[in-house]
Design an enzyme around this catalytic site. Structure first.
Site, PDB file in Angstrom:
ATOM      1  N   ASP A 403     -58.821  13.139  46.444  1.00  0.00           N
ATOM      2  CA  ASP A 403     -58.773  12.379  47.944  1.00  0.00           C
ATOM      3  C   ASP A 403     -59.256  10.878  47.744  1.00  0.00           C
ATOM      4  OD1 ASP A 403     -59.094  15.084  48.074  1.00  0.00           O
ATOM      5  OD2 ASP A 403     -59.133  14.914  50.324  1.00  0.00           O
ATOM      6  N   HIS A 405     -58.225   8.954  50.990  1.00  0.00           N
ATOM      7  CA  HIS A 405     -58.347   8.525  52.098  1.00  0.00           C
ATOM      8  C   HIS A 405     -58.561   7.271  52.895  1.00  0.00           C
ATOM      9  CE1 HIS A 405     -58.194  12.681  53.852  1.00  0.00           C
ATOM     10  NE2 HIS A 405     -59.123  13.200  52.992  1.00  0.00           N
ATOM     11  N   ASP A 432     -53.946  13.501  49.502  1.00  0.00           N
ATOM     12  CA  ASP A 432     -54.698  12.688  50.601  1.00  0.00           C
ATOM     13  C   ASP A 432     -55.034  11.566  50.321  1.00  0.00           C
ATOM     14  OD1 ASP A 432     -54.925  15.436  51.997  1.00  0.00           O
ATOM     15  OD2 ASP A 432     -56.914  15.511  52.173  1.00  0.00           O
ATOM     16  N   ASP A 435     -55.428   8.478  55.861  1.00  0.00           N
ATOM     17  CA  ASP A 435     -56.157   9.011  57.164  1.00  0.00           C
ATOM     18  C   ASP A 435     -57.739   8.805  56.739  1.00  0.00           C
ATOM     19  OD1 ASP A 435     -54.051   9.962  58.871  1.00  0.00           O
ATOM     20  OD2 ASP A 435     -54.264  11.956  57.801  1.00  0.00           O
ATOM     21  N   ARG A 436     -58.208   8.733  58.057  1.00  0.00           N
ATOM     22  CA  ARG A 436     -59.807   8.415  58.036  1.00  0.00           C
ATOM     23  C   ARG A 436     -60.221   6.976  57.656  1.00  0.00           C
ATOM     24  NH1 ARG A 436     -62.335  13.065  60.028  1.00  0.00           N
ATOM     25  NH2 ARG A 436     -61.942  15.025  58.999  1.00  0.00           N
ATOM     26  N   ASN A 464     -52.657  17.953  52.043  1.00  0.00           N
ATOM     27  CA  ASN A 464     -52.605  18.446  53.461  1.00  0.00           C
ATOM     28  C   ASN A 464     -52.506  17.259  54.512  1.00  0.00           C
ATOM     29  OD1 ASN A 464     -55.552  18.061  52.966  1.00  0.00           O
ATOM     30  ND2 ASN A 464     -55.573  18.929  55.023  1.00  0.00           N
ATOM     31  N   HIS A 465     -52.925  16.007  54.115  1.00  0.00           N
ATOM     32  CA  HIS A 465     -52.788  14.870  54.988  1.00  0.00           C
ATOM     33  C   HIS A 465     -51.677  14.153  54.775  1.00  0.00           C
ATOM     34  CE1 HIS A 465     -56.723  14.591  57.356  1.00  0.00           C
ATOM     35  NE2 HIS A 465     -57.040  15.225  56.553  1.00  0.00           N
ATOM     36  N   HIS A 513     -53.440  20.160  45.276  1.00  0.00           N
ATOM     37  CA  HIS A 513     -54.369  19.545  45.995  1.00  0.00           C
ATOM     38  C   HIS A 513     -55.346  20.561  46.768  1.00  0.00           C
ATOM     39  CE1 HIS A 513     -56.113  16.931  49.079  1.00  0.00           C
ATOM     40  NE2 HIS A 513     -56.181  17.835  50.025  1.00  0.00           N
ATOM     41  N   ARG A 563     -60.990  26.566  57.925  1.00  0.00           N
ATOM     42  CA  ARG A 563     -60.096  25.563  58.340  1.00  0.00           C
ATOM     43  C   ARG A 563     -59.004  25.820  59.581  1.00  0.00           C
ATOM     44  NH1 ARG A 563     -60.608  21.015  55.072  1.00  0.00           N
ATOM     45  NH2 ARG A 563     -61.684  21.735  52.673  1.00  0.00           N
ATOM     46  N   HIS A 590     -59.359  18.178  47.644  1.00  0.00           N
ATOM     47  CA  HIS A 590     -59.653  18.671  49.262  1.00  0.00           C
ATOM     48  C   HIS A 590     -60.828  18.884  49.887  1.00  0.00           C
ATOM     49  CE1 HIS A 590     -57.619  20.634  52.675  1.00  0.00           C
ATOM     50  NE2 HIS A 590     -58.153  21.816  52.281  1.00  0.00           N
TER      51      HIS A 590
END
Length: 666
Positions: A403, A405, A432, A435-436, A464-465, A513, A563, A590
């Site tokens: 990730d 991010h 991923d 995001d964030r 998943n993002h 992932h 989750r 993840h």
């Protein structure tokens, strides 16, 4: 498998490579501020005496709601009951249904998924009124004297400037950190007033959010007799005070390249080492017939001295390294946009190098160029299979990056120490990307440009993002629309839908992932035939959701994931999947890990997380896993994996665009 630290350009604590278990201890899983409550003995049995404190009820409700399906607490000792329909509190009560006490381990393993900050915070977990209906009534317990010493019982908790949930943030405290209260003049029972005006910590998170539970709990050092407790606590107070004065965490550089120190903020790794020193000292003191305070003091001071001297040396090394990096970095500034430059033709490595230099200087490509690059990548990715079979040439290496991010400056650091992409030096980015983080647009543009420029050397898996719903919740959609337009976001969404779900390296290492499927016997051929070009929503294939959302756990078998998507799978599940498909191991991402990586029990599943100091507050390391194809060796074994870890890089202080779901503990 080896861990290589010398190959990175970052100086860090070599002891931090040791696995630090920051999960909640086995004993006293649930605590109450006002009185003893349901807690676990070392043998797994339960003792309980519920009190009417609202914080305890909320904590119990949260655990009951999340894990009702597969974690039943054994309360057969009769001290926790379901109240019958009577107003008489003395009326005999009916005990709760119970299961085997070894099911209690499910709580710790499943709850770690929440605290890991990889997807949701405990404050983001919805509660169900139906699930709360079966909770036992609580009866008052004895009053408890204010302890003066508190222990953080969640992954991190905010220190505020005033005893108010809307007050400014002063600092952070991490799990298992000891907080010493200023008892004199502290009149607010809901807050811990930290000594020396360090700020205030909320005791009960439900004051801010009904879905949060206890954030700190009274601290008692096990093994210390009551007549020695005051002396021991005084020694601990002096030691932790000294540690905070000497080891405030590095918080960046000001405009004059001077170091900014965040007073009183300790790194999670240092907290774990200080707590380990306490445990070692207690063991030394108990080696005789009675508790020997002199032995405790000698051993504790020796252990702490080693830890602090080591941390002081490394902190100075980190400061010099990060200051040198910051001196060559561009400061924060207003974004600029380059003129359209499509006349140069197709994207190549020189174009990627120029793109990196421009974005480092806070100059983004024009919208026309950005849309052209993303569209070219979407077309290229759409031609790839769902399961990419990557055959490395002899002697070649592929760097598996977890990730990112939106942490653009950390991505640049990875590219610097891993080298330019080529057939002998390949990259596999394991989902991923966005995001964030504040720079998700830059990360996505760079990775897609790299894929277009070197399609055989740069490989991308979906996370998943890489989904419209997640991008709308966690900031990427808003960031793209603010920096460009919704038109570009739609192009990104198309490219993300075309991303492969997994990569098989030399028929030996399965890289995905999230994790494995909720059913046994899944073959690689079944994964290869999935219809991936869609959103991973409720009507998507369950196998696709599992690959993107699942997490490993240490207990064998399967468990429900906190989750809400995917499952928790044990080491036995990983081992069967590898044996059935002829694999050496599985590499996944993840989940944030304190050390940047973590092996599942039995050594067949490796987690790699590549966003250090995640969200600018978690203090974790990042990691990259290098897979090398040795000459004359067709298959890759676990011993051919080399994990490198690194710390975060300085970056411009730009605000998070629209991280709507980013809510830390109070």
């Amino acid at each position: 498998m080896t861990v290589d630290t010398a190959a990175t350009s970052t100086i860090f604590d070599f002891d931090e490579l040791e696995k630090v278990d920051l999960r909640h201890p086995t004993t006293e899983r649930v605590q109450n501020l006002g009185s003893p409550v349901a807690s676990l003995d070392m043998n797994g049995s339960v003792r309980s005496s519920f009190c009417a404190d609202s914080a305890l009820r909320l904590e119990f409700q949260k655990l009951q709601s999340l894990h009702k399906a597969y974690a039943k607490i054994d309360l057969t000792n009769g001290s926790c009951h379901r109240a019958k329909q009577s107003e008489d509190p003395k009326q005999e009560e009916e005990p709760l249904e119970s299961d085997a006490s070894d099911e209690l381990t499910d709580l710790d393993e499943a709850f770690d998924g929440l605290d890991a900050l990889s997807e949701i915070w405990p404050g983001d977990v919805p509660s169900s009124e139906d699930d709360l209906a079966d909770l036992p009534e609580l009866v008052p317990g004895p009053e408890y004297q204010r302890p003066g010493v508190w222990e953080v019982c969640v992954v991190r908790v905010i220190v505020r400037k005033e005893p108010n949930v809307d007050a400014g943030v002063q600092s952070l405290c991490h799990e298992k950190e000891l907080l010493f209260e200023e008892l004199e003049g502290s009149e607010n029972e809901d807050w811990v007033c930290l000594e020396r005006q360090r700020g205030y910590v909320l005791k009960d998170g439900s004051v801010k959010d009904p879905k949060l539970g206890l954030l700190v709990r009274p601290f008692h050092l096990r093994g210390v007799p009551s007549d020695q407790s005051e002396s021991v606590m005084s020694l601990l107070r002096t030691t932790w005070r000294s540690a905070r004065e000497q080891n405030g965490a590095f918080d960046g550089f000001n405009e004059n390249s001077e170091k900014i120190q965040n007073r009183g903020l300790l790194r999670p790794q240092l907290v774990a080492k200080l707590r380990r020193a306490e445990e070692d000292a207690v063991s030394a003191a108990l080696s005789k017939a009675t508790f020997d305070f002199d032995a405790f003091q000698t051993e504790y001071q020796r252990g702490v001295s080693v830890v602090l001297s080591e941390q002081g040396f490394l902190a100075q090394a980190r400061m010099l390294m990060q200051k040198a990096v910051a001196a060559g970095s561009q400061g924060a500034g207003k974004l600029r946009y380059a003129p359209s430059d499509r006349t140069k033709g197709d994207m190549d490595q020189a174009s990627v190098t120029a793109l990196i230099a421009a974005m480092r200087a806070r100059t983004l490509p024009s919208q026309e160029d950005a849309i052209s690059t993303v569209a070219a990548a979407a077309k290229l990715l759409g031609q790839q299979p769902t399961l990419v079979r990557l055959q490395l040439p002899a002697g070649a290496t592929v760097h598996v990056v977890g990730d990112v991010h939106g942490q653009f400056w950390d991505l640049l650091h990875i590219l610097e120490f891993c080298g330019e992409p080529s057939l002998q030096n390949q990259y596999l980015f394991n989902g991923d990307f966005v995001d964030r983080g504040q720079f998700s647009v830059e990360v996505a543009l760079l990775l897609l440009a790299m894929k277009v420029a070197a399609p055989r050397a740069v490989h991308l898996n979906r996370g998943n993002h890489e989904a419209v719903r997640m991008n709308a919740l966690y900031g990427f959609m808003q960031e793209t629309e603010q920096k460009y337009s919704n038109e570009l976001f739609r192009q990104f969404a198309e490219a993300f839908r075309n991303l492969p779900l997994a990569t098989l390296v030399n028929d030996s290492v399965f890289v995905v992932h999230g994790g494995l499927s909720s059913k046994d016997g899944v073959r690689l051929s079944e994964i290869a035939h999935l219809d991936r070009k869609r959103e991973p929503d409720e009507i998507a294939d369950q196998l696709m959701l599992d690959l993107l959302w699942s997490d490993p756990m240490e207990r064998d078998g399967y468990a429900q994931s906190p989750r809400g998507g995917g499952i928790l799978f044990g080491p036995d599940v990983t081992q069967r999947f590898c044996e059935q498909n002829g694999l050496s191991c599985v590499i996944r991402s993840h989940e944030m890990k304190s050390e940047g990586y973590e092996w599942q029990r039995l050594g067949r599943c490796l987690t790699v997380f590549s966003a250090p100091n995640y969200c600018d507050m978690c203090g974790n390391l990042g990691a990259v896993c290098d897979i090398q194809a040795k000459p004359g060796q067709k298959r890759i074994s676990v011993n051919d994996l080399n994990v490198r870890t690194f710390e975060c890089s300085p970056h411009p202080e730009e605000p998070h665009m629209a991280n709507l779901m980013f809510r830390p503990f109070c």
